[in-house]
Design an enzyme around this catalytic site. Structure first.
Site, PDB file in Angstrom:
ATOM      1  N   GLY A  53       0.792  -1.043  -0.140  1.00  0.00           N
ATOM      2  CA  GLY A  53       0.046  -0.127  -0.052  1.00  0.00           C
ATOM      3  C   GLY A  53       0.831   1.126   0.169  1.00  0.00           C
ATOM      4  O   GLY A  53       0.427   2.326  -0.405  1.00  0.00           O
ATOM      5  N   CYS A 106     -27.165  -9.572 -16.994  1.00  0.00           N
ATOM      6  CA  CYS A 106     -26.510  -9.416 -18.295  1.00  0.00           C
ATOM      7  C   CYS A 106     -27.394  -9.864 -19.632  1.00  0.00           C
ATOM      8  O   CYS A 106     -28.104 -10.860 -19.537  1.00  0.00           O
ATOM      9  CB  CYS A 106     -25.193 -10.207 -18.451  1.00  0.00           C
ATOM     10  SG  CYS A 106     -24.476  -9.971 -20.372  1.00  0.00           S
ATOM     11  N   CYS A 108     -25.437 -12.842 -21.634  1.00  0.00           N
ATOM     12  CA  CYS A 108     -25.143 -14.416 -21.177  1.00  0.00           C
ATOM     13  C   CYS A 108     -26.139 -14.567 -19.709  1.00  0.00           C
ATOM     14  O   CYS A 108     -26.184 -15.774 -19.213  1.00  0.00           O
ATOM     15  CB  CYS A 108     -23.681 -14.247 -20.629  1.00  0.00           C
ATOM     16  SG  CYS A 108     -23.457 -13.430 -19.072  1.00  0.00           S
ATOM     17  N   CYS A 111     -22.226  -7.520 -19.478  1.00  0.00           N
ATOM     18  CA  CYS A 111     -21.008  -7.789 -18.761  1.00  0.00           C
ATOM     19  C   CYS A 111     -20.143  -6.588 -19.207  1.00  0.00           C
ATOM     20  O   CYS A 111     -19.919  -6.696 -20.467  1.00  0.00           O
ATOM     21  CB  CYS A 111     -20.770  -9.152 -18.752  1.00  0.00           C
ATOM     22  SG  CYS A 111     -21.614 -10.210 -18.126  1.00  0.00           S
ATOM     23  N   CYS A 133     -18.058 -12.923 -20.325  1.00  0.00           N
ATOM     24  CA  CYS A 133     -19.279 -12.997 -21.056  1.00  0.00           C
ATOM     25  C   CYS A 133     -19.129 -14.168 -22.252  1.00  0.00           C
ATOM     26  O   CYS A 133     -20.124 -14.841 -22.292  1.00  0.00           O
ATOM     27  CB  CYS A 133     -19.968 -11.645 -21.345  1.00  0.00           C
ATOM     28  SG  CYS A 133     -21.658 -11.568 -21.959  1.00  0.00           S
TER      29      CYS A 133
END
Lengths: 284, 263
Positions: A29, A237, A240, A262, A268
């Protein structure tokens, strides 16, 4: 072969970047300054990510680039071609196949595995930047762990919108020490930051590299009475039919018709190849 | 009288504090003790070193010589100048408060009033939105800012309101020592009067100690128990406020007192 050194950058530069990456991995970080090079693309198009990818790449790697989850947008295509030409590495669109994935603004839906490296393109690495304009001051705040200001931003969100309205670049606390900007990924992706893969973040213009090693504790900041929520558009979606992936809203015509698909194109496509069909999809 | 009290009663003890700007003197050889619940006024003309002194005490400037000893909650005097930076900053948002002359120096102008007041709470670890907001509402009430202004930005406030907001923002963590730099400067007299009234009430109610820098004699007359008069970086006279103002000894103090316009 090619007239470029492997992966465009010279070996000394790659060493310098690897040192910054190792330091970043050692202090999860923490933003490590590095001597960012001029790249043959403008700042804001992934110069930081490209340099990190070049430094970690080996000739055996299979490389994948996504831009907002998609493999076939301009940014993704040109960076993929760049490394095809300068490094001669194999490229792929399949998340599972790839060993190095460079990404802009998304984490792939398919869970990453140990051995994979996810490289983020970062526009503004400093999570405190819009609250405190002075770099000297923000570095001091990081070193002294003074992060009250980050909560002031979330407080402002709640007081104005009734909920934490920050939807992307949602600040996280890494290993109980550094507050980090996870780059502008949607907050839907924040839980995926805890991952078996190595995650590297490169900011070219701002000359910073930071990292999240595998299985590092990454906590999204929140309030006790307003806990963090990984939100996405409601619905499934249209192609899909999956209802738990991050969705893009696509405007279909001037009459206001829209569809949700997606954002992760590989995810997808794979599902449709398996025979899943959404409300507006056709069997492939 | 107070000089004979035990050292342990002292809240803030300044010893031989000096700050130089190259060859020029900012302030020189300033020493005094401040006791709990006491308000110390520092007066002097522009350039007399009073703001330099205040900033040196509050840790905003590094003095060249001297000590600033503060009695922590665990008892015992500690030199704040030799503290580590995290400790000094922690002090700056818990036990100490600093009220700037210009409210915009002490406020975040692009953050709402509630966020401004709540910041110190969040900085010391408060993580419950409802509780933070309740405290903010409470404190806005105490400084006479209506509750329905809580989500407005300070830019939408008048000068007097901004100053009151700054005071609320500083006092929310219950500090024991407040540094004030011309808290009423730039405000018109009726607003000044209400602000002074408010400050006096808060100081009495919370048992605050304060160091107030001002060039306004009326402010020190109202607020300060003791007074120091500065000229050219040196303290030329000090004592009880009424005593100094009613019977000034030093020539400069006499000039200062007699220069106040009588209405």
């Amino acid at each position: 072969m090619t007239d470029y050194n492997f992966a465009y950058l010279d070996e000394q530069t790659k060493r310098m970047i690897r040192r910054a990456i190792l330091k970043g991995l050692a202090v999860p970080g923490y933003q490590v300054p590095f001597a960012s090079r001029e790249m043959p693309m403008p700042y804001g198009w992934g110069t930081g990510g490209v340099q990190v990818s070049a430094a970690v790449m080996t000739p055996e790697d299979r490389f994948k680039v996504i831009d907002q989850g998609s493999d076939d947008t301009t940014n993704a295509v040109s960076i993929r071609r760049f490394f095809e030409r300068t490094a001669g590495v194999a490229v792929t669109e399949e998340t599972r196949e790839a060993t190095v994935i460079q990404t802009r603004h998304r984490i792939p839906e398919t869970p990453l595995e140990a051995g994979q490296i996810l490289v983020y393109q970062v526009p503004i690495p400093e999570p405190l930047r819009f609250l405190e304009p002075s770099e000297v001051e923000t570095r001091k705040m990081h070193s002294l762990e003074e992060y009250g200001l980050m909560h002031v931003k979330l407080y402002e969100d709640i007081s104005q919108h009734g909920a934490i309205a920050t939807a992307y670049a949602y600040p996280v606390m890494v290993q109980d020490r550094y507050v980090m900007d996870p780059s502008p990924i949607p907050k839907f992706d924040n839980p995926k930051l805890h991952s078996p893969a190595i995650q590297l973040f490169g900011a070219g213009r701002e000359q910073r590299i930071y990292a999240v090693p595998p299985f590092t504790k990454v906590v999204s900041l929140d309030f006790e009475d307003f806990p963090f929520e990984a939100s996405k558009a409601d619905g499934a979606c249209a192609l899909c039919g999956v209802d738990n992936s991050y969705l893009d809203e696509v405007i279909m015509d001037d009459a206001g018709n829209r569809m949700f698909v997606c954002s992760d194109t590989d995810f997808c496509t794979t599902r449709r190849a398996q025979g899943h069909v959404g409300a507006e999809g056709v069997p492939s | 009288m107070k000089d004979m009290m035990q050292d342990t009663d002292v809240l803030l003890s300044v010893r031989g504090l000096s700050k130089f700007y190259g060859v020029r003197i900012g302030c020189a050889e300033v020493s005094f003790d401040l006791f709990p619940g006491e308000v110390m006024g520092i007066v002097g003309e522009s350039g007399s070193g009073k703001s330099t002194l205040l900033n040196c005490m509050a840790g905003h400037l590094t003095p060249d010589r001297g000590e600033v000893l503060f009695a922590g909650r665990d008892g015992g005097l500690r030199d704040t100048l030799r503290m580590s930076e995290p400790e000094r900053r922690m002090l700056g948002r818990t036990d100490w408060a600093f009220v700037h002359q210009h409210a915009r120096d002490g406020l975040r102008m692009n953050v709402s009033a509630g966020g401004n007041v709540g910041e110190r709470l969040m900085a010391v670890g408060a993580r419950h939105y409802g509780a933070i907001r309740d405290s903010a509402v409470d404190w806005l009430g105490r400084v006479e800012i209506a509750e329905d202004r809580i989500d407005d930005r300070p830019t939408a406030f008048s000068g007097g309101m901004q100053q009151r907001l700054q005071i609320a923002r500083n006092l929310i963590t219950g500090p024991r020592l407040v540094f004030m730099d011309e808290p009423t400067g730039g405000l018109d007299v009726s607003v000044q009067a209400r602000l002074l009234d408010l400050l006096r009430g808060l100081v009495r109610e919370m048992g605050l100690s304060a160091v107030i820098v001002t060039h306004d004699m009326a402010v020190v007359r109202l607020l300060a128990d003791r007074l120091m008069v500065m000229k050219d970086g040196y303290v030329v006279e000090s004592g009880l406020t009424d005593q100094v103002l009613d019977d000034p000894q030093h020539g400069y103090t006499q000039l200062l007192v007699s220069s106040v316009l009588q209405v």
